[in-house]
Design a protein around this motif. Structure first.
Motif, PDB file in Angstrom:
ATOM      1  N   LEU A   1      88.977   8.453 -10.819  1.00  0.00           N
ATOM      2  CA  LEU A   1      88.461   9.737 -11.270  1.00  0.00           C
ATOM      3  C   LEU A   1      87.041   9.914 -10.724  1.00  0.00           C
ATOM      4  CD1 LEU A   1      89.652   9.907 -14.988  1.00  0.00           C
ATOM      5  CD2 LEU A   1      90.815  10.657 -12.910  1.00  0.00           C
ATOM      6  N   ILE A   2      86.958  10.656  -9.619  1.00  0.00           N
ATOM      7  CA  ILE A   2      85.670  10.898  -8.961  1.00  0.00           C
ATOM      8  C   ILE A   2      85.311  12.378  -9.012  1.00  0.00           C
ATOM      9  CG2 ILE A   2      84.405  10.780  -6.784  1.00  0.00           C
ATOM     10  CD1 ILE A   2      86.175   8.340  -6.079  1.00  0.00           C
ATOM     11  N   ASP A   3      86.219  13.219  -8.535  1.00  0.00           N
ATOM     12  CA  ASP A   3      85.918  14.651  -8.453  1.00  0.00           C
ATOM     13  C   ASP A   3      85.950  15.332  -9.817  1.00  0.00           C
ATOM     14  OD1 ASP A   3      85.428  14.785  -5.707  1.00  0.00           O
ATOM     15  OD2 ASP A   3      87.565  14.904  -5.255  1.00  0.00           O
ATOM     16  N   ILE A   4      86.785  14.860 -10.738  1.00  0.00           N
ATOM     17  CA  ILE A   4      86.817  15.475 -12.077  1.00  0.00           C
ATOM     18  C   ILE A   4      85.481  15.297 -12.800  1.00  0.00           C
ATOM     19  CG2 ILE A   4      87.808  15.224 -14.398  1.00  0.00           C
ATOM     20  CD1 ILE A   4      90.562  15.093 -13.111  1.00  0.00           C
ATOM     21  N   PRO A   5      84.907  14.071 -12.834  1.00  0.00           N
ATOM     22  CA  PRO A   5      83.575  13.952 -13.451  1.00  0.00           C
ATOM     23  C   PRO A   5      82.505  14.760 -12.715  1.00  0.00           C
ATOM     24  CG  PRO A   5      84.610  11.803 -13.269  1.00  0.00           C
ATOM     25  CD  PRO A   5      85.475  12.758 -12.500  1.00  0.00           C
ATOM     26  N   LEU A   6      82.611  14.840 -11.384  1.00  0.00           N
ATOM     27  CA  LEU A   6      81.656  15.653 -10.620  1.00  0.00           C
ATOM     28  C   LEU A   6      81.779  17.121 -11.000  1.00  0.00           C
ATOM     29  CD1 LEU A   6      79.544  15.938  -8.381  1.00  0.00           C
ATOM     30  CD2 LEU A   6      81.439  16.064  -6.719  1.00  0.00           C
ATOM     31  N   MET A   7      83.004  17.597 -11.106  1.00  0.00           N
ATOM     32  CA  MET A   7      83.249  18.977 -11.534  1.00  0.00           C
ATOM     33  C   MET A   7      82.688  19.200 -12.935  1.00  0.00           C
ATOM     34  SD  MET A   7      86.990  20.821 -11.683  1.00  0.00           S
ATOM     35  CE  MET A   7      87.204  22.573 -11.998  1.00  0.00           C
ATOM     36  N   ALA A   8      82.883  18.227 -13.801  1.00  0.00           N
ATOM     37  CA  ALA A   8      82.384  18.343 -15.175  1.00  0.00           C
ATOM     38  C   ALA A   8      80.860  18.410 -15.202  1.00  0.00           C
ATOM     39  CB  ALA A   8      82.873  17.159 -16.009  1.00  0.00           C
TER      40      ALA A   8
ATOM     41  N   PHE B   1      87.852  22.352  -7.851  1.00  0.00           N
ATOM     42  CA  PHE B   1      89.199  22.458  -8.406  1.00  0.00           C
ATOM     43  C   PHE B   1      90.239  22.428  -7.288  1.00  0.00           C
ATOM     44  CE2 PHE B   1      92.887  25.070  -9.557  1.00  0.00           C
ATOM     45  CZ  PHE B   1      93.351  24.353 -10.655  1.00  0.00           C
ATOM     46  N   SER B   2      89.984  23.154  -6.206  1.00  0.00           N
ATOM     47  CA  SER B   2      90.916  23.176  -5.079  1.00  0.00           C
ATOM     48  C   SER B   2      91.074  21.781  -4.470  1.00  0.00           C
ATOM     49  CB  SER B   2      90.432  24.153  -4.011  1.00  0.00           C
ATOM     50  OG  SER B   2      90.428  25.477  -4.503  1.00  0.00           O
TER      51      SER B   2
ATOM     52  N   ASP C   1      94.436  16.915  -3.763  1.00  0.00           N
ATOM     53  CA  ASP C   1      94.535  15.455  -3.824  1.00  0.00           C
ATOM     54  C   ASP C   1      95.635  15.005  -4.772  1.00  0.00           C
ATOM     55  OD1 ASP C   1      92.463  15.326  -2.053  1.00  0.00           O
ATOM     56  OD2 ASP C   1      90.936  14.706  -3.524  1.00  0.00           O
ATOM     57  N   LEU C   2      95.726  15.641  -5.935  1.00  0.00           N
ATOM     58  CA  LEU C   2      96.735  15.228  -6.908  1.00  0.00           C
ATOM     59  C   LEU C   2      98.139  15.626  -6.467  1.00  0.00           C
ATOM     60  CD1 LEU C   2      94.877  15.923 -10.268  1.00  0.00           C
ATOM     61  CD2 LEU C   2      95.612  13.695  -9.390  1.00  0.00           C
ATOM     62  N   ILE C   3      98.275  16.773  -5.818  1.00  0.00           N
ATOM     63  CA  ILE C   3      99.592  17.170  -5.289  1.00  0.00           C
ATOM     64  C   ILE C   3     100.049  16.164  -4.244  1.00  0.00           C
ATOM     65  CG2 ILE C   3     100.787  18.875  -3.865  1.00  0.00           C
ATOM     66  CD1 ILE C   3     100.509  19.718  -6.788  1.00  0.00           C
ATOM     67  N   GLU C   4      99.115  15.721  -3.410  1.00  0.00           N
ATOM     68  CA  GLU C   4      99.466  14.715  -2.390  1.00  0.00           C
ATOM     69  C   GLU C   4      99.919  13.419  -3.046  1.00  0.00           C
ATOM     70  OE1 GLU C   4      97.439  12.344   1.409  1.00  0.00           O
ATOM     71  OE2 GLU C   4      96.296  13.863   0.313  1.00  0.00           O
TER      72      GLU C   4
ATOM     73  N   ALA D   1      91.358  19.512 -14.882  1.00  0.00           N
ATOM     74  CA  ALA D   1      90.572  20.279 -13.911  1.00  0.00           C
ATOM     75  C   ALA D   1      90.640  21.774 -14.215  1.00  0.00           C
ATOM     76  CB  ALA D   1      91.063  19.993 -12.493  1.00  0.00           C
ATOM     77  N   GLN D   2      91.804  22.222 -14.641  1.00  0.00           N
ATOM     78  CA  GLN D   2      91.956  23.640 -14.982  1.00  0.00           C
ATOM     79  C   GLN D   2      91.139  24.001 -16.225  1.00  0.00           C
ATOM     80  OE1 GLN D   2      95.899  25.274 -16.255  1.00  0.00           O
ATOM     81  NE2 GLN D   2      95.649  26.569 -14.454  1.00  0.00           N
TER      82      GLN D   2
END
Length: 218
Positions: A117-124, A160-161, A166-169, A188-189
């Protein structure tokens, strides 16, 4: 009610709204921290404390309506009370999204994460900064700051994009990751929606300052 008493009541409402905003910001922080650190007790705190945010929403709404009925305010007074009514609704929804993130922690507590979990905390981090800054802009009635904060929603949308791709992949390559990947996409949503609520608040800050409704979601 005298003018002084009316202003004092508005100040009381203002302080309650700031308390509510602080609690919401804290709930967002704790919900993401619980997800990253797999801290279920912290997640349960977020879920259990949501009623405090809800009660503040109802208190502020009731008092705003009471003042509008008794004082029949106009101009800047009416705009300020109307803005408070809108703000508490958006803040309450942000709190609900934090609760949803905390519930995701509870659901995933026994599973190793399919990816770090890298981008989710960054988004947060970006979202929390937007929440904090929009509350400061409300206090200052700063139109320019509100516009700048709303523009930062683009950064959140881009993150989010990235998370979505990444998660779809990951889910495409590993079917066993679909359930968890779906839950992380929802996290993320939820963060993206919190940023949208911040944008709504920024629109009302501008309205409170200028009397003009502005669409910042373009």
């Amino acid at each position: 009610m005298s003018r002084q008493a009316f202003e004092e009541q508005q100040d009381v409402l203002h302080r309650k709204l700031m308390t509510m905003g602080t609690l919401v910001e804290e709930a967002i922080h704790k919900s993401i921290k619980s997800l990253v650190e797999r801290d279920v007790r912290l997640a349960e705190q977020v879920i259990g404390n949501d009623h405090v945010i809800n009660e503040l929403e109802h208190e502020i709404q009731s008092e705003c309506f009471r003042l509008i009925a008794l004082q029949q305010p106009v101009g800047s007074d009416l705009r300020r009370l109307g803005t408070m009514l809108k703000l508490v609704t958006d803040l309450e929804r942000m709190g609900d999204h934090a609760v949803s993130i905390a519930k995701t922690t509870r659901r995933l507590m026994t599973e190793p994460y399919v990816k770090p979990l890298i981008d989710i905390p960054l988004m947060a981090d970006h979202v929390k900064a937007m929440v904090r800054d929009c509350l400061n802009a409300y206090i200052a009635r700063n139109k320019e700051a509100a516009e700048e904060i709303a523009a930062r929603d683009d950064i959140v949308d881009k993150l989010f994009s990235t998370i979505f791709r990444d998660l779809i992949e990951v889910m495409t390559k590993n079917s066993t990751a679909i359930s968890q990947g779906t839950h992380l996409l929802l996290v993320a949503q939820y963060l993206e929606r919190i940023a949208d609520h911040v944008t709504n608040i920024c629109e009302w800050i501008i309205y409170m300052s200028t009397g003009k409704l502005t669409d910042l979601n373009k």
